[in-house]
Design a protein around this motif. Structure first.
Motif, mmCIF file in Angstrom:
data_model
loop_
_atom_site.group_PDB
_atom_site.id
_atom_site.type_symbol
_atom_site.label_atom_id
_atom_site.label_comp_id
_atom_site.label_asym_id
_atom_site.label_seq_id
_atom_site.Cartn_x
_atom_site.Cartn_y
_atom_site.Cartn_z
ATOM 1 N N ASP A 184 2.803 -10.853 -1.336
ATOM 2 C CA ASP A 184 3.401 -11.921 -0.542
ATOM 3 C C ASP A 184 3.092 -13.255 -1.205
ATOM 4 O O ASP A 184 2.028 -13.847 -1.011
ATOM 5 C CB ASP A 184 2.839 -11.879 0.878
ATOM 6 C CG ASP A 184 3.643 -12.728 1.843
ATOM 7 O OD1 ASP A 184 4.680 -13.252 1.424
ATOM 8 O OD2 ASP A 184 3.222 -12.853 3.006
ATOM 9 N N GLY A 185 4.030 -13.734 -2.044
ATOM 10 C CA GLY A 185 3.836 -14.987 -2.750
ATOM 11 C C GLY A 185 5.163 -15.513 -3.250
ATOM 12 O O GLY A 185 6.186 -15.378 -2.580
ATOM 13 N N GLY A 237 -9.026 -10.219 -2.053
ATOM 14 C CA GLY A 237 -7.919 -9.930 -2.956
ATOM 15 C C GLY A 237 -6.557 -9.902 -2.317
ATOM 16 O O GLY A 237 -5.544 -9.877 -3.020
ATOM 17 N N ARG A 238 -6.503 -9.913 -0.989
ATOM 18 C CA ARG A 238 -5.206 -9.870 -0.313
ATOM 19 C C ARG A 238 -4.474 -11.207 -0.463
ATOM 20 O O ARG A 238 -5.086 -12.267 -0.358
ATOM 21 C CB ARG A 238 -5.382 -9.569 1.173
ATOM 22 C CG ARG A 238 -6.006 -8.223 1.461
ATOM 23 C CD ARG A 238 -6.088 -7.988 2.941
ATOM 24 N NE ARG A 238 -6.809 -6.774 3.256
ATOM 25 C CZ ARG A 238 -6.491 -5.958 4.245
ATOM 26 N NH1 ARG A 238 -5.447 -6.243 5.010
ATOM 27 N NH2 ARG A 238 -7.193 -4.877 4.482
ATOM 28 N N PRO A 239 -3.157 -11.159 -0.693
ATOM 29 C CA PRO A 239 -2.412 -12.415 -0.810
ATOM 30 C C PRO A 239 -2.292 -13.119 0.530
ATOM 31 O O PRO A 239 -2.048 -12.494 1.552
ATOM 32 C CB PRO A 239 -1.044 -11.959 -1.332
ATOM 33 C CG PRO A 239 -0.927 -10.523 -0.919
ATOM 34 C CD PRO A 239 -2.321 -9.971 -0.920
ATOM 35 N N GLU A 297 2.334 -6.510 3.495
ATOM 36 C CA GLU A 297 3.729 -6.746 3.831
ATOM 37 C C GLU A 297 4.604 -5.526 3.611
ATOM 38 O O GLU A 297 5.515 -5.254 4.393
ATOM 39 C CB GLU A 297 4.271 -7.915 3.002
ATOM 40 C CG GLU A 297 5.731 -8.241 3.276
ATOM 41 C CD GLU A 297 6.257 -9.336 2.371
ATOM 42 O OE1 GLU A 297 7.486 -9.450 2.228
ATOM 43 O OE2 GLU A 297 5.444 -10.086 1.810
ATOM 44 N N GLY A 298 4.365 -4.789 2.544
ATOM 45 C CA GLY A 298 5.206 -3.632 2.253
ATOM 46 C C GLY A 298 4.975 -3.136 0.843
ATOM 47 O O GLY A 298 3.926 -3.395 0.234
ATOM 48 N N MET A 299 5.967 -2.431 0.299
ATOM 49 C CA MET A 299 5.842 -1.823 -1.021
ATOM 50 C C MET A 299 7.152 -1.953 -1.779
ATOM 51 O O MET A 299 8.216 -2.170 -1.191
ATOM 52 C CB MET A 299 5.465 -0.337 -0.884
ATOM 53 C CG MET A 299 6.483 0.481 -0.103
ATOM 54 S SD MET A 299 5.940 2.181 0.222
ATOM 55 C CE MET A 299 6.418 3.000 -1.301
ATOM 56 N N ARG A 345 7.706 -6.868 8.863
ATOM 57 C CA ARG A 345 6.598 -7.755 8.526
ATOM 58 C C ARG A 345 6.949 -8.638 7.322
ATOM 59 O O ARG A 345 7.646 -8.212 6.415
ATOM 60 C CB ARG A 345 5.375 -6.902 8.204
ATOM 61 C CG ARG A 345 4.087 -7.656 7.946
ATOM 62 C CD ARG A 345 2.975 -6.678 7.589
ATOM 63 N NE ARG A 345 2.645 -5.808 8.710
ATOM 64 C CZ ARG A 345 1.947 -4.668 8.590
ATOM 65 N NH1 ARG A 345 1.545 -4.257 7.409
ATOM 66 N NH2 ARG A 345 1.688 -3.939 9.657
ATOM 67 N N GLY A 346 6.470 -9.880 7.362
ATOM 68 C CA GLY A 346 6.567 -10.740 6.195
ATOM 69 C C GLY A 346 7.884 -11.466 5.996
ATOM 70 O O GLY A 346 8.100 -12.055 4.947
#
Length: 292
Positions: free
Chosen positions: A37-38, A92-94, A171-173, A276-277
């Motif tokens: 997520d960025g 480490g999570r965004p 958020e997902g893959m 999500r996201g």
């Protein structure tokens, strides 16, 4: 600055855009990675140094200056990397909400997660299989645990990977065919699967169109949040219709496209399932409503 001023500089390549699906692919023909997520970023190095471009081709090198410096230290004369610029938390999570602040004040706390390589030392790699490009990417950026990181992947077991991503609250893959080349623009050789959230929203109104399910107009914190399909029982729907305020003007700040909805009296909360996201509700459905 690198030698070779007479050579043409490498140009930005329009990125491959994964197609959104609601279920992850399950065959062994796919690689699976975390969807970070960025900001999607393309990192380019050539004889004149490194540059960073947004997914629309805007040069944001000055905003990402620490990553630019790290890119120029990698063991190559030229490359084009595809990846995501993130603001990692200590675990480490965004953290997308920290992106703008760090770009402005603490760019050294950003990180670039590389997930593909399109060019390396004069060679166009886009026709190579994805699994081979990832091996070349790893050889370039390893150990890839600092400001330039490497997007790890697993092969096969898409459903199991999705369950793990969901459990971690990510958020997902993104799934990629292991033998696929790299094509600019939308393509189903990459697909993204997002995780679901369930949350409470203020139900502002109902929009009904012939042949389509009713859409609930939602807000959160007083701001428009999108719409959700009203998948309720007939009894619940009747309760909503009785709350319609005839002649009520739409709340301020709503898109013009939904100005013709039937606006409800305040005090109705909807429980909504949504992807999500996303900046606005997407593939959302109303699970229940309650009145204050």
């Amino acid at each position: 600055m690198r030698n070779g001023a007479g050579e043409a500089r490498l140009k930005f390549i329009k990125p491959l855009e994964p197609v959104l699906v609601l279920e992850p692919p399950v065959s062994d023909d796919w690689l699976h990675e975390i969807k970070f997520d960025g900001f999607r970023v393309q990192l380019i190095l050539d004889w004149a140094g490194a540059r960073a471009f947004t997914k629309n081709g805007h040069d944001w090198s000055k905003r990402f200056w620490p990553v630019i410096g790290a890119a120029e230290k990698l063991p190559a004369k030229s490359f084009i990397l595809d990846g995501e610029m993130i603001a990692p938390d200590p675990d480490g999570r965004p953290n997308f909400h920290q992106m703008h602040s760090r770009m402005a004040w603490n760019a050294e706390l950003l990180a670039f997660v590389a997930f593909d390589i399109l060019h390396l030392d004069g060679w166009d790699l886009r026709s190579l299989p994805a699994i081979e490009r990832k091996a070349m990417l790893w050889d370039l950026v390893k150990p890839a645990d600092g400001i330039i990181q490497y997007s790890q992947h697993v092969e096969g077991d898409g459903a199991e990977f999705y369950a793990a991503v969901d459990k971690m609250g990510l958020e997902g893959m993104v799934s990629k065919r292991r033998g696929s080349p790299y094509h600019s623009g939308p393509s189903d050789i990459w697909v993204k699967t997002k995780c679901w959230e369930i949350g409470d929203f203020e139900l502002l109104g109902i929009k009904r169109e012939p042949g389509k399910p009713p859409q609930g107009i939602m807000a959160r914190g007083g701001k428009y949040a999108g719409s959700a399909t009203v998948a309720l029982t007939s009894e619940m729907r009747e309760r909503l219709w009785h709350r319609v305020r005839k002649g009520r003007a739409p709340p301020p700040g709503l898109p013009k496209a939904i100005s013709k909805a039937e606006w409800l009296k305040p005090g109705i909360t909807a429980r909504v399932r949504y992807l999500r996201g996303e900046p606005k509700l997407r593939h959302a459905t109303v699970q229940d409503v309650r009145e204050e």
